[in-house]
Design an enzyme around this catalytic site. Structure first.
Site, PDB file in Angstrom:
ATOM      1  N   GLY A   1       0.834  -1.208   0.000  1.00 23.37           N
ATOM      2  CA  GLY A   1       0.000   0.000   0.000  1.00 23.37           C
ATOM      3  C   GLY A   1       0.860   1.245   0.000  1.00 23.37           C
ATOM      4  CG  ASN A   2      -0.144   4.663  -1.597  1.00 22.39           C
ATOM      5  OD1 ASN A   2      -0.868   5.495  -1.069  1.00 22.39           O
ATOM      6  ND2 ASN A   2      -0.494   4.025  -2.713  1.00 22.39           N
ATOM      7  CG  HIS A   3       2.756   6.455   3.987  1.00 12.04           C
ATOM      8  ND1 HIS A   3       2.447   5.715   5.095  1.00 12.04           N
ATOM      9  CD2 HIS A   3       4.048   6.174   3.698  1.00 12.04           C
ATOM     10  CE1 HIS A   3       3.503   5.035   5.482  1.00 12.04           C
ATOM     11  NE2 HIS A   3       4.491   5.286   4.634  1.00 12.04           N
TER      12      HIS A   3
END
Ligand code: CTP
Length: 399
Positions: A206-208
């Site tokens: 995923g990412n932020h």
């Protein structure tokens, strides 16, 4: 801004109806002309005499009074805006289904002017699935919903459901007339948040991304009168009522949702941080630790922006984002061309207060014509206003 404006105030039965006395006074003080229609139930909370005195006009309740018929069609045509405040659960339900059993409903159903509503109800009613459905439905008819406020409720409980304060309603009306709702009738698609690419049932890549920028754009579009759908990756960000949210997890799901909606869309803003790669295989069961290292093979995801750009029709306007760390301007211009976008919003991770997680952002807008436009660091809400203003300017230039 409200000087000379014709406001048709519809009052329905809720304890918040007592606030319409103050609301009417503020409207009159601001120079508006006010006519009032009440439901029979509203009379239990505020008297027609108070409201007719304050509005300087007779208050109407019944379809026929003293053998004369109240011309609901002309009332709806007279007004610049119809404001239903407070909007009770009961009247909301009637508005959603088109039930015409009182003068207020007859006026609403025949109104040709924009309709703004300020709901008021107890938190449990407010949270009920049918209330949410009905609100979505009336928003899809083009009605504008002023968000409820959090605070003490008639039940004594503290929570969501209070009608917006009269001063807030006045501010909404002022903004409404100021902006002339440039996006009324336009259908908007916004992607927001991250995507999660599953490795196994418990792990993902995923990412932020928080989804804050996309949510701010969606809300600004809605404020300008648009019908907004957000395809939202895994994020618990909440958005105003009336914005349709389609929750997805992976890049593939986001692609499918956007592909389906895009043909009906006028403006699409791709602000999601979509994963560029996804695992080739998702293990059905949790991958157990062994003595060996583990390599996860990745394959490219479909580029949603590029796909929509390739199928874009002349009337559609497509906006992409570019999050860069180097050669920012060059990369943004490349994206404008390669993805056939009409606008690229660049944010650089080199700028303090820009990008993921922050409540602020610093952007530069690249259009098909003209020079790039750089903005100062601002809150994401303010940045959303700049982006939407720029889209509207570009649309005007196009037509
Ligand atoms: N985007 C998309 N689908 C993808 C990847 C990106 O729709 N699979 C969109 C993003 O929502 C954004 C724009 O493309 O509007 C640019 O994303 P970005 O990641 O900056 O660019 P990429 O084309 O993926 O290139 P790179 O990561 O190499 O910079």
């Amino acid at each position: 801004m409200l000087q000379g404006k014709k406001i048709l105030l519809g009052v329905s039965g809720s304890i918040a109806a007592y606030k319409t006395a103050i609301l009417t006074r503020l409207l009159i003080k601001a120079g508006a002309e006010v006519r009032i229609v009440m439901t029979p139930a509203a009379k239990d909370f505020v008297t027609p005499l108070s409201l007719s005195t304050l509005s300087k006009n007779p208050v109407l309740v019944d379809l026929a009074e003293n053998d004369s018929w109240a011309n609901h069609v002309m009332l709806g045509r007279w007004a610049d805006v119809m404001l239903v405040a407070p909007l009770s659960c009961n009247t909301l339900s009637k508005m959603a289904s088109g039930l015409c059993d009182n003068l207020l409903m007859a006026v609403y159903l025949s109104a040709t002017c924009p309709v703004v509503v300020a709901p008021a109800m107890d938190e449990d009613m407010w949270q009920h699935a049918s209330t949410k459905e009905n609100l979505k439905k009336i928003a899809s008819f083009g009605n504008i919903v002023i968000p409820v406020e959090n605070g003490e409720l008639a039940s004594g409980l503290i929570g969501e459901g209070r009608m917006a304060e009269p001063e807030t309603i006045i501010k909404w009306l002022r903004d409404f007339f100021l902006q002339k709702l440039e996006l009324t009738g336009k259908k908007i698609l916004v992607t927001a948040g991250p995507t999660y690419e599953p490795i196994d049932p418990v792990r993902f890549i995923g990412n932020h991304s928080s989804g804050k920028m996309g949510a701010a754009i969606a809300e600004e579009m809605q404020r300008r009168g648009a019908e907004v759908t957000v395809v939202l990756g895994p994020s618990d960000i909440s958005m105003n009522n009336g914005i349709k949210v389609i929750k997805v997890k992976s890049a593939e799901e986001m692609f499918n949702a956007c592909d389906k909606i895009f043909p009906e869309t006028d403006i699409a803003v791709m602000s999601a941080a979509v994963a560029d790669y996804t695992p080739v295989k998702t293990a059905k069961e949790k991958i157990k630790k062994t003595e060996n290292d583990l390599a996860v093979e990745l394959t490219k995801t479909k580029d949603i922006l590029k796909h929509l750009g390739a199928g874009k029709k002349a009337h559609q306007f497509l906006v992409g984002f570019a999050l860069e760390t180097n050669n920012e301007e060059e990369n943004a211009l490349k994206k404008l061309q390669s993805k056939n976008a009409d606008m690229i919003v660049l944010n650089s991770l080199n700028d303090a207060g820009a990008g993921f997680g922050h409540d602020t952002n610093k952007i530069t807008i690249f259009n098909r014509t003209g020079n790039p436009i750089s903005f100062e660091t601002k809150t994401k809400k303010e940045v959303a206003v700049d982006i939407v203003n720029n889209i509207i300017q570009q649309l005007h230039a196009k037509n």
